[in-house]
Design a protein around this motif. Structure first.
Motif, mmCIF file in Angstrom:
data_model
loop_
_atom_site.group_PDB
_atom_site.id
_atom_site.type_symbol
_atom_site.label_atom_id
_atom_site.label_comp_id
_atom_site.label_asym_id
_atom_site.label_seq_id
_atom_site.Cartn_x
_atom_site.Cartn_y
_atom_site.Cartn_z
ATOM 1 N N THR A 298 -18.085 10.348 -27.899
ATOM 2 C CA THR A 298 -18.742 10.987 -26.758
ATOM 3 C C THR A 298 -20.188 10.551 -26.551
ATOM 4 N N THR A 299 -20.753 9.750 -27.452
ATOM 5 C CA THR A 299 -22.153 9.341 -27.324
ATOM 6 C C THR A 299 -22.348 8.282 -26.257
ATOM 7 N N HIS A 300 -21.423 7.303 -26.205
ATOM 8 C CA HIS A 300 -21.537 6.197 -25.260
ATOM 9 C C HIS A 300 -20.423 6.295 -24.222
ATOM 10 N N SER A 301 -20.656 5.684 -23.056
ATOM 11 C CA SER A 301 -19.647 5.712 -21.998
ATOM 12 C C SER A 301 -18.409 4.926 -22.436
ATOM 13 N N VAL A 302 -17.296 5.217 -21.807
ATOM 14 C CA VAL A 302 -16.061 4.481 -22.071
ATOM 15 C C VAL A 302 -16.281 2.994 -21.825
ATOM 16 N N GLU A 303 -17.006 2.665 -20.761
ATOM 17 C CA GLU A 303 -17.267 1.264 -20.438
ATOM 18 C C GLU A 303 -18.073 0.584 -21.535
ATOM 19 N N GLN A 304 -19.120 1.256 -22.044
ATOM 20 C CA GLN A 304 -19.922 0.681 -23.122
ATOM 21 C C GLN A 304 -19.068 0.448 -24.367
#
Length: 137
Positions: A112-118
């Motif tokens: 949950t820290t970074h976007s799915v894209e990242q």
């Protein structure tokens, strides 16, 4: 709540035994396991069996930060499948031989820290490095 899964994949023009070896050999892992040129893996350990542990020390080349990517293998089928947990997340690596290549598909639990894209981009970049490494070997 169901954990979102993210999948990345690559096609490697090499025999499955060579692809498997490059993915699971600690010395090889240190050559390809980085998402960008300013990072590298300085150490790797692999105990490739169900219940065995693995660890990769990933560090910024400028020494500003680093972390251990570590976990436990939960299922291993030679030349076919590796499943593992890392923290409270899980991942699956499939080795799918095709005509003159092997498709390597990695499916992992999103965090949950970074976007799915990242997350997808980072894991895909590592897999792209893996493909280049095998091709050059």
């Amino acid at each position: 709540m169901t954990t979102q899964k993210i999948a990345v994949e690559t096609n490697v023009s090499a025999p499955v035994d060579a692809v498997w070896r490059a993915y699971t050999d600690p010395e090889a892992i240190m050559h390809w396991n980085a998402a960008s040129d300013d990072w590298h893996t300085t150490a790797a350990t692999v105990d490739l069996r169900e219940g065995g542990a693995f660890s990769s020390r990933m560090e910024a080349k400028d020494g500003s930060m680093g972390f251990d990517f570590a976990g436990t293998y939960t299922r291993v089928i030679e030349h076919e499948l590796i499943e593992y947990t890392f923290g409270d997340r899980a991942a699956k690596v499939e080795f799918l031989p095709e005509k003159d290549r092997v498709r390597v598909r990695v499916t992992f639990d999103a965090e949950t820290t970074h976007s799915v894209e990242q997350q997808r981009d980072g894991w895909q970049a590592i897999l792209d490095n893996f493909t280049r490494y095998v091709k050059a070997s």
